[in-house]
Design a protein around this motif. Structure first.
Motif, short mmCIF file in Angstrom:
data_model
loop_
_atom_site.label_atom_id
_atom_site.label_comp_id
_atom_site.label_asym_id
_atom_site.label_seq_id
_atom_site.Cartn_x
_atom_site.Cartn_y
_atom_site.Cartn_z
N ASN A 198 24.87 -20.84 21.22
CA ASN A 198 25.15 -19.67 20.35
C ASN A 198 24.14 -19.55 19.22
O ASN A 198 23.72 -18.46 18.86
CB ASN A 198 26.58 -19.75 19.79
N ALA A 199 23.75 -20.69 18.63
CA ALA A 199 22.82 -20.64 17.49
C ALA A 199 22.13 -21.98 17.33
O ALA A 199 22.76 -23.04 17.51
CB ALA A 199 23.57 -20.29 16.20
N TYR A 200 20.84 -21.96 17.01
CA TYR A 200 20.10 -23.20 16.77
C TYR A 200 20.72 -23.94 15.58
O TYR A 200 21.08 -23.32 14.58
CB TYR A 200 18.62 -22.91 16.49
N GLY A 201 20.82 -25.26 15.74
CA GLY A 201 21.36 -26.06 14.64
C GLY A 201 22.88 -26.11 14.63
O GLY A 201 23.47 -26.77 13.79
N SER A 202 23.52 -25.39 15.56
CA SER A 202 24.99 -25.40 15.60
C SER A 202 25.48 -26.68 16.27
O SER A 202 24.68 -27.46 16.82
CB SER A 202 25.50 -24.18 16.37
N ALA A 203 26.79 -26.88 16.24
CA ALA A 203 27.37 -28.09 16.84
C ALA A 203 27.05 -28.17 18.33
O ALA A 203 26.70 -29.25 18.85
CB ALA A 203 28.89 -28.08 16.62
N VAL A 204 27.14 -27.05 19.02
CA VAL A 204 26.91 -27.08 20.48
C VAL A 204 25.43 -27.34 20.78
O VAL A 204 25.09 -28.00 21.77
CB VAL A 204 27.39 -25.77 21.16
N ASP A 205 24.55 -26.83 19.93
CA ASP A 205 23.11 -27.06 20.10
C ASP A 205 22.83 -28.55 19.96
O ASP A 205 22.10 -29.15 20.75
CB ASP A 205 22.35 -26.24 19.05
N LEU A 206 23.42 -29.13 18.94
CA LEU A 206 23.21 -30.54 18.68
C LEU A 206 23.73 -31.40 19.84
O LEU A 206 23.07 -32.36 20.26
CB LEU A 206 23.94 -30.89 17.39
#
Lengths: 351, 260
Positions: free
Chosen positions: A161-169
């Protein structure tokens, strides 16, 4: 009748009407003064609604009147709905909010930058991810996809959904475990949560992350398969939780305590099997989601895990924050335990 | 007969859009989970019509849009007139107007939240800034285009400089000014909703955000539909007021027919 006498009754009526008007105006004023003597907690949501941020349900009007016990007496809540946790942190930093839901990433960045004068304290759980037997944010591919394992994601296009978000991490940590450099060996693209499943089904991306409620809806439709989930990246962790500014906690500890007592009271009421039908109906009416769709996962094992006493171990927040530091997304490590106070919760916590 | 044909022509594009939307969803070309059928949107609208949240939200958002527009119009007419009548003011303010015209005003909302908090001040200020510049430009062009012979005549009759501005130049520039206000009116709704969708306690933008976040797209479109209806009604009202005020103006027919 003289000119003057003709107007006398009218003037008297006018005075009477004026007095009545003043009295009427004084009633809400008096009520307002009374209301203002009760501490107001300015709460900023983190962009989630209903099941994604259960406090938006717990503090609904109906719950205030029928379930909560301290509301209106020990505290009131002035809730601001923000687009996401970064906006909630902005309000905390600006002194426009006293409490908020923050993600671990925004919490860590806010502390590192010392953005909130006086600092922040974690006071309660919101939900936890990666808990065995409960829902976890998951990376999906098409059923027919040749991608079977995380190793197969090398060179693939993956939606978050977005860079740096929980799912990205979670994605970056899991890829690294497999020896895949997320910066060079995969193409990570941003797509809004509601559109990720469609992007996978239309072949615009090879894989993508789904969270609730989209995950529940898409699993019901079929045709998608999980490659890995957030639990495989961090183990159990707390994506979002409740925080309070230290300045407000110092000024109004009783109000925060009463808020948390009602939060837990509301949580337990919602989870009580004898209230389930009503709880689903209230939530469905608020979110405008079909009750049947909500009933399929909300507050079941298909939902994220919520601690019944709203306890959250600092370790569950520390783990993904340490991963951020390792990934170079945080300039220095932080100690979550030093910024956590669970003693305000009504039943205490063993963490 | 001609009137009916014009009516059909005027509304056919909208009718086609509505039909294409419904057909795309009914035939499953578009996923109904993300693009709700229009009959579902209508049902959601009916449901919301009985809830105070919708009407309160609509009232708050309309107030923010219109107060911001009123302030923007007042400021825009003042600045535009100053720029058009004073070379010094034009030299001083011109570059500021030119450089800030294309600035996306919604990007200022997080900053305004920091300064003014959540609520009316932030929303109204955002709308004010967005609506100010179209009115400045409209007023400037309008005042500049007033025939100089009218100004000279007034001056010859002993009219004071202020009275020339108030009784000759601004009335003569009303059509471009109101065209600027019409453009600004559209911006006022966009900016009100944009600000409310970033952080809000009340407003139709907050409701649209809440429904979108929970995947209740029929309700989200119902909210959008309501604001569209109010915005359209406000636009038609402005066009009607303009036509009444300027019935003597040759250019009014084009203004009235600009868009239905």
């Amino acid at each position: 009748m003289t000119h003057a006498s003709r107007f006398r009754p009218a003037r008297r009526s006018l005075l009477k009407a004026g007095a009545a008007g003043l009295a009427a105006a004084a009633v809400p004023f008096a009520a307002n003064v009374r209301a203002q003597s009760v501490p107001v907690i300015r709460y900023a949501t983190g962009g989630g609604i209903g099941p994604n941020e259960i406090q938006t349900v717990i503090f609904l009007d109906w719950m205030q009147k029928n379930v909560l016990q301290g509301y209106g007496k020990a505290y009131t809540v002035d809730m601001t709905f923000t687009r996401g946790t970064p906006e909630a942190a902005t309000l905390l930093a600006a002194g426009q909010a006293d409490m908020a839901t923050l993600s671990f990433a925004v919490f860590a960045n806010t502390l590192v930058k010392d953005a909130v004068p006086g600092g922040l304290t974690v006071v309660a759980d919101n939900y936890q991810d990666g808990r065995a037997g409960y829902a976890s944010m998951s990376y999906f591919v098409l059923d027919s996809s040749p991608i079977k394992t995380v190793a197969d994601l090398r060179g693939k296009k993956i939606a978050i959904n977005a860079y740096g978000s929980a799912v990205d991490l979670a994605l970056r940590v899991r890829l690294k475990k497999e020896g895949i450099d997320p910066r060079k060996d995969a193409q990570i693209v941003e797509i809004g949560f509601p559109n990720i499943a469609a992007a996978i089904r239309e072949g615009r991306v090879d894989a993508g992350v789904l969270i609730l409620p989209f995950m529940a809806n898409e699993e019901a439709k079929g045709g998608l398969r999980v490659v890995f989930n957030g639990g495989e990246s961090f183990g159990e962790f707390a994506p979002i939780f409740h925080v309070v500014t230290n300045s407000y906690l110092k000024a109004q500890p009783a109000a925060v305590k009463a808020f948390l007592a009602d939060y837990v009271r509301g949580l337990q009421w919602l989870y009580d099997p004898k209230n389930r039908k009503q709880a689903v109906e209230i939530t469905a009416a608020f979110t405008k989601t079909p009750a049947a769709a909500l009933d399929a996962y909300f507050m079941t094992k298909g939902d994220y895990y919520r601690d019944p006493h709203a306890c959250v171990s600092p370790a569950l927040i520390q783990r993904p924050i340490d991963a951020m530091y390792k990934e170079g997304l945080l300039p220095k490590p932080i100690d979550v335990a030093a910024n956590t106070n669970l003693s305000l919760l009504p039943f205490g916590c063993k963490v | 007969m001609l009137g009916l044909r014009a009516f059909v022509l005027r509304w056919s594009s909208l009718a086609l859009l509505v039909a294409a939307w419904e057909l795309a969803v009914v035939t499953r070309v578009a996923d109904p989970q993300f693009v709700p059928a229009l009959h579902d949107v209508a049902r959601a609208l009916l449901d919301l019509a009985f809830e105070k949240d919708l009407w309160e939200g609509l009232a708050v958002s309309t107030m923010r849009a219109l107060v911001g527009l009123a302030l923007g119009t007042a400021g825009g007419v003042l600045i535009g007139t100053l720029m058009a009548t004073s070379a010094r003011a034009n030299a001083f303010l011109g570059p500021l107007v030119a450089t800030t015209y294309s600035l996306p005003k919604a990007s200022l909302v997080p900053l305004f939240l920091l300064w003014f908090g959540v609520g009316n001040t932030t929303n109204i200020l955002t709308v004010f800034l967005a609506t100010l510049l179209p009115v400045v430009v409209g007023t400037y062009q309008g005042v500049k285009s007033v025939p100089q012979v009218l100004v000279w005549s007034a001056r010859a009759l002993g009219t004071s400089p202020l009275a020339i501005v108030l009784r000759v130049q601004i009335p003569g520039a009303l059509l471009p000014i109101l065209t600027g206000v019409r453009v600004a009116l559209g911006f006022s709704w966009v900016l009100t909703l944009s600000a409310e969708m970033i952080a809000a306690k009340t407003g139709i933008g907050k409701l649209i955000f809440v429904y979108g976040e929970s995947g209740a797209y029929a309700y989200m479109f119902a909210g959008i539909g309501m604001i569209l209806a109010v915005a359209y009604a406000a636009d038609r009202l402005l066009v009607a007021i303009t036509a009444r005020l300027l019935h003597w103006n040759d250019g009014i027919a084009a203004h009235r027919e600009g868009t239905a």
